[in-house]
Design an enzyme around this catalytic site. Structure first.
Site, mmCIF file in Angstrom:
data_model
loop_
_atom_site.group_PDB
_atom_site.id
_atom_site.type_symbol
_atom_site.label_atom_id
_atom_site.label_comp_id
_atom_site.label_asym_id
_atom_site.label_seq_id
_atom_site.Cartn_x
_atom_site.Cartn_y
_atom_site.Cartn_z
ATOM 1 N N TYR A 1 -10.170 -0.628 -0.415
ATOM 2 C CA TYR A 1 -8.915 -0.235 -1.068
ATOM 3 C C TYR A 1 -9.001 1.229 -1.493
ATOM 4 O O TYR A 1 -8.124 2.042 -1.172
ATOM 5 C CB TYR A 1 -8.672 -1.131 -2.283
ATOM 6 C CG TYR A 1 -7.355 -0.877 -2.967
ATOM 7 C CD1 TYR A 1 -6.225 -1.617 -2.658
ATOM 8 C CD2 TYR A 1 -7.226 0.136 -3.927
ATOM 9 C CE1 TYR A 1 -5.003 -1.380 -3.283
ATOM 10 C CE2 TYR A 1 -6.015 0.382 -4.557
ATOM 11 C CZ TYR A 1 -4.908 -0.375 -4.235
ATOM 12 O OH TYR A 1 -3.704 -0.122 -4.849
ATOM 13 N N GLY B 1 -4.221 -12.690 -4.344
ATOM 14 C CA GLY B 1 -3.330 -11.546 -4.150
ATOM 15 C C GLY B 1 -2.044 -11.703 -4.934
ATOM 16 O O GLY B 1 -1.013 -11.119 -4.593
ATOM 17 N N LEU B 2 -2.071 -12.516 -6.002
ATOM 18 C CA LEU B 2 -0.871 -12.729 -6.821
ATOM 19 C C LEU B 2 -0.989 -12.006 -8.167
ATOM 20 O O LEU B 2 -0.262 -12.289 -9.102
ATOM 21 C CB LEU B 2 -0.640 -14.232 -7.047
ATOM 22 C CG LEU B 2 -0.369 -15.045 -5.784
ATOM 23 C CD1 LEU B 2 -0.302 -16.530 -6.090
ATOM 24 C CD2 LEU B 2 0.936 -14.592 -5.126
ATOM 25 N N SER C 1 -3.458 -11.728 -10.658
ATOM 26 C CA SER C 1 -3.926 -12.292 -11.925
ATOM 27 C C SER C 1 -4.481 -11.161 -12.792
ATOM 28 O O SER C 1 -4.422 -11.214 -14.018
ATOM 29 C CB SER C 1 -4.984 -13.363 -11.692
ATOM 30 O OG SER C 1 -6.021 -12.860 -10.895
ATOM 31 N N ASP D 1 1.782 -3.769 -9.487
ATOM 32 C CA ASP D 1 1.502 -5.081 -10.079
ATOM 33 C C ASP D 1 1.816 -5.088 -11.566
ATOM 34 O O ASP D 1 2.424 -6.020 -12.091
ATOM 35 C CB ASP D 1 0.025 -5.452 -9.877
ATOM 36 C CG ASP D 1 -0.351 -5.460 -8.408
ATOM 37 O OD1 ASP D 1 0.564 -5.391 -7.562
ATOM 38 O OD2 ASP D 1 -1.554 -5.528 -8.109
ATOM 39 N N HIS E 1 0.824 -1.216 0.000
ATOM 40 C CA HIS E 1 0.000 0.000 0.000
ATOM 41 C C HIS E 1 0.859 1.268 0.000
ATOM 42 O O HIS E 1 0.458 2.306 0.492
ATOM 43 C CB HIS E 1 -0.980 0.009 1.184
ATOM 44 C CG HIS E 1 -2.104 -0.970 0.997
ATOM 45 N ND1 HIS E 1 -3.229 -0.689 0.282
ATOM 46 C CD2 HIS E 1 -2.242 -2.250 1.410
ATOM 47 C CE1 HIS E 1 -4.034 -1.753 0.264
ATOM 48 N NE2 HIS E 1 -3.449 -2.720 0.945
ATOM 49 N N THR E 2 2.046 1.140 -0.559
ATOM 50 C CA THR E 2 2.914 2.313 -0.686
ATOM 51 C C THR E 2 2.952 2.813 -2.135
ATOM 52 O O THR E 2 3.308 3.960 -2.370
ATOM 53 C CB THR E 2 4.360 1.967 -0.257
ATOM 54 O OG1 THR E 2 4.680 0.688 -0.807
ATOM 55 C CG2 THR E 2 4.508 1.925 1.242
ATOM 56 N N ASP E 3 2.576 1.954 -3.086
ATOM 57 C CA ASP E 3 2.770 2.347 -4.501
ATOM 58 C C ASP E 3 1.929 3.563 -4.885
ATOM 59 O O ASP E 3 2.428 4.497 -5.517
ATOM 60 C CB ASP E 3 2.568 1.172 -5.464
ATOM 61 C CG ASP E 3 1.196 0.519 -5.443
ATOM 62 O OD1 ASP E 3 0.392 0.821 -4.527
ATOM 63 O OD2 ASP E 3 0.911 -0.295 -6.356
HETATM 64 C C1 GLA Z 1 -3.011 -4.309 -5.046
HETATM 65 C C2 GLA Z 1 -2.828 -3.141 -6.005
HETATM 66 C C3 GLA Z 1 -1.398 -2.606 -5.946
HETATM 67 C C4 GLA Z 1 -0.952 -2.326 -4.508
HETATM 68 C C5 GLA Z 1 -1.272 -3.516 -3.603
HETATM 69 C C6 GLA Z 1 -1.011 -3.215 -2.153
HETATM 70 O O1 GLA Z 1 -2.256 -5.408 -5.452
HETATM 71 O O2 GLA Z 1 -3.136 -3.528 -7.319
HETATM 72 O O3 GLA Z 1 -1.301 -1.447 -6.733
HETATM 73 O O4 GLA Z 1 -1.509 -1.145 -4.022
HETATM 74 O O5 GLA Z 1 -2.628 -3.929 -3.736
HETATM 75 O O6 GLA Z 1 0.333 -3.010 -1.928
#
Ligand code: GLA
Length: 384
Positions: free
Chosen positions: A223, A125-126, A128, A173, A36-38
């Site tokens: 989110y 959370g990978l 897709s 991602d 959650h830093t991006d």
């Molecule tokens: C999801 C979002 C990313 C990022 C992560 C948390 O994967 O697509 O951009 O914010 O959550 O780090």
């Protein structure tokens, strides 16, 4: 990349559309640290993995384009002249979003056919979704000879998710999936989009993913709310993002903003610092230090950022008690998905068995465990 999967996707394309396709592979990702830093213009530490999507593409003279999701046995049809979000609200919107974004820039001048299948478990959370977006973005770029640079393709993928799916995701991602390198993780500065690659040949440790198999429904709206909270704090401080904010600066807005906004910003500031430290720890081969940072991240995500859930917390607590585990944390957006665990190779199997039993007992759900190889990013495959 999985040769069998490639052959299945290719054969299915040929059978359905009686022509030979172009083939693309696009990987999912893990993230070592920096969660959650991006979208706060901070640092992340992801890597592309050998689980991904194989996509076959070809042009057609017909009046409609077809998207075929083999894993779901579903087909979606539309015309490139009229691309709108689908009301079904499923996988097709990730792809339609990419087409719409490409169409905003250059014209795709004919319809096309797509068949795809993948090995990334959904909701784990990978990423897709990024793999799917990037596969089509690169695929269309090559198929129609559009000449869009890869750095722009990942922005197209990201905007597809913003505009057609409604998740205001950051760039991690899509970047990790597009620019992955074999056996390497990347420390990515999400402000400059410069990445520094780190070799990840760990001597006695390995990363293990444990999939909770839960995906709590509040995920997407929570989110976007987290992102808005961070942006309000940055705005109150007169900065473009939380990237350049310090804990001292946050003191100034205490009382002015809802206290849980400040608490969330605090997590982001701390996580940015942890991510830089994690890269240093990896360089110094200080794996214990790296593991401690993972635990600290989990605590922050759970208590301050509030994106964890009982299942994830339980797995991290159990991992912390297990001898031979250096670190564990939830990974990705949260509210379900996987935990990432740094585990001594010798105890890996025992660890998986012990946590699977404990998880089954506590939640009556079977856990899945994966180890992954780090691999090259989104790419064209040969058509042999
Ligand atoms: C999801 C979002 C990313 C990022 C992560 C948390 O994967 O697509 O951009 O914010 O959550 O780090």
């Amino acid at each position: 990349m999985n040769e069998t999967l490639k052959n299945i996707v290719k054969q299915q394309f040929k059978q359905r559309f009686k022509s030979s396709p172009m083939l693309v592979f696009s990987p999912g990702r893990i993230n070592l640290l920096g969660e959650h830093t991006d979208y706060n213009q901070g640092f992340v530490f992801p890597a592309a993995i050998d689980k991904g999507i194989v996509m076959a593409l070809g042009k057609t003279d017909e009046a409609t384009s077809a998207l075929v999701a083999l894993d779901k046995n579903e087909t979606y049809r539309f015309s490139v002249d009229q691309v709108e979000p689908s009301e079904l609200g499923g996988w097709e919107n990730y792809l339609l979003g990419v087409v719409a974004e490409v169409q905003k820039q250059r014209r795709i001048n004919s319809n096309f056919k797509v068949v795809f299948a993948g090995t990334i478990p959904f909701g784990a959370g990978l990423s897709s979704s990024a793999a799917l977006e990037n596969a089509l973005a690169l695929g269309l770029n090559l198929l129609f000879d559009l000449g869009i640079p890869k750095r722009e393709l990942i922005r197209i993928s990201q905007r597809a998710e913003h505009n057609f799916v409604g998740v205001k995701c950051g760039i991690m991602d899509q970047y990790a999936s597009m620019f992955g390198k074999r056996n390497q993780a990347m420390l990515l500065d999400c402000k400059s989009l410069q990445a520094q690659y780190f070799s990840l040949n760990l001597p006695t440790y390995t990363f293990v993913l444990l999939n909770t198999h839960v995906k709590h429904s509040l995920g997407d709206s929570a989110y976007n709310q987290r992102r808005e909270a961070c942006e309000s704090v940055a705005a109150a401080l007169g900065t473009a993002s939380l990237r350049d904010v310090s804990l001292d600066m946050l003191e100034r807005v205490q009382g002015e903003l809802p206290s849980n906004f400040v608490q969330k910003a605090e997590y982001v500031v701390e996580e940015n610092a942890r991510t830089a430290q994690a890269a240093q720890a990896l360089l110094a081969k200080d794996y214990e230090g790296f593991g401690q940072l993972m635990f600290a991240t989990h605590k922050g995500l759970s208590e301050k950022y509030e994106v964890s859930c009982d299942e994830l917390d339980f797995l991290v607590e159990e991992a912390e008690k297990f001898n031979g585990v250096l670190g564990a944390r939830m990974m990705g957006a949260g509210f379900g998905g996987c935990t990432l665990n740094l585990v001594h190779k010798e105890v890996k199997e025992d660890f998986i068995v012990a946590l699977s039993q404990a998880y089954q007992k506590r939640f009556q759900v079977a856990l899945s465990a994966y180890t992954v190889q780090l691999c090259e990013g989104t790419r064209l495959l040969d058509n042999k």
